[in-house]
Design a protein around this motif. Structure first.
Motif, short mmCIF file in Angstrom:
data_model
loop_
_atom_site.label_atom_id
_atom_site.label_comp_id
_atom_site.label_asym_id
_atom_site.label_seq_id
_atom_site.Cartn_x
_atom_site.Cartn_y
_atom_site.Cartn_z
N VAL A 1 0.80 -1.42 0.00
CA VAL A 1 -0.04 -0.19 0.01
C VAL A 1 0.96 1.11 0.08
N LYS A 2 1.85 1.36 0.83
CA LYS A 2 2.68 2.53 0.56
C LYS A 2 3.30 2.64 -0.41
N ARG A 3 3.96 1.35 -1.16
CA ARG A 3 4.56 1.67 -2.49
C ARG A 3 3.51 2.10 -3.45
N CYS A 4 2.25 1.65 -3.48
CA CYS A 4 1.40 2.06 -4.24
C CYS A 4 1.02 3.48 -4.18
N LEU A 5 0.72 4.21 -3.05
CA LEU A 5 0.44 5.52 -2.77
C LEU A 5 1.56 6.33 -3.38
N GLY A 6 2.96 5.84 -2.95
CA GLY A 6 4.18 6.69 -3.48
C GLY A 6 4.18 6.77 -5.08
N GLU A 7 3.84 5.62 -5.74
CA GLU A 7 4.00 5.49 -6.93
C GLU A 7 2.87 6.45 -7.75
N ALA A 8 1.65 6.51 -7.01
CA ALA A 8 0.55 7.32 -7.51
C ALA A 8 0.96 8.80 -7.09
N GLY A 9 1.86 9.52 -6.66
CA GLY A 9 2.52 10.69 -6.35
C GLY A 9 2.17 11.37 -5.19
N ALA A 10 1.97 10.62 -4.14
CA ALA A 10 1.96 10.88 -2.62
C ALA A 10 2.98 11.79 -2.31
N LEU A 11 2.73 13.20 -1.71
CA LEU A 11 3.61 13.93 -1.21
C LEU A 11 4.53 13.36 0.10
N TRP A 12 3.53 12.62 0.87
CA TRP A 12 4.22 11.83 1.98
C TRP A 12 3.31 10.69 2.28
N VAL A 13 3.70 9.57 2.88
CA VAL A 13 3.05 8.53 3.21
C VAL A 13 3.40 8.05 4.76
N SER A 14 2.64 7.82 5.70
CA SER A 14 2.72 7.26 6.99
C SER A 14 1.81 6.37 7.41
N SER A 15 2.11 5.68 8.63
CA SER A 15 1.28 4.48 9.04
C SER A 15 0.98 5.13 10.46
N ARG A 16 -0.20 4.67 11.19
CA ARG A 16 -0.55 4.77 12.48
C ARG A 16 -0.95 3.55 13.17
#
Length: 102
Positions: free
Chosen positions: A87-102
């Motif tokens: 999921v983190k990779r997918c969001l990054g590849e889609a152009g996310a400015l930042w990705v985090s988990s909680r």
């Protein structure tokens, strides 16, 4: 989610278009259930993102000025722990400015 082993992944996008594409990739490529994905402004004000995109950018007379450009768009998804990396990779590849988990 079956056994309760879930976490929330959050990402921020510059445009609503990028956020929508990220959601479609999560659903179609990774099988994340649509009710487990949420889209909202990253701040208190309603926004279409930081910059015009999609229909806002391709208006005949230039970029539309009636959509509020008040900040980033946040996408969050409740996913199983086994999906976190994908999921983190997918969001990054889609152009996310930042990705985090909680």
């Amino acid at each position: 989610m079956g056994d309760g082993s879930t976490t929330t992944i959050e990402a921020s996008f510059e445009t609503r278009e990028a956020a929508d594409i990220a959601v479609e990739h999560l659903v179609q490529q990774l099988g994340v259930s649509r009710p487990d994905i949420f889209i909202q402004p990253a701040a208190d004000r309603n926004t279409a993102g930081l910059a015009p995109s999609g229909g806002d950018a391709s208006h005949e007379e230039g970029a539309r000025r009636d959509a509020p450009l008040e900040g980033e768009i946040q996408v969050s998804a409740d996913v199983s722990l086994s999906q976190v990396g994908a999921v983190k990779r997918c969001l990054g590849e889609a152009g996310a400015l930042w990705v985090s988990s909680r």
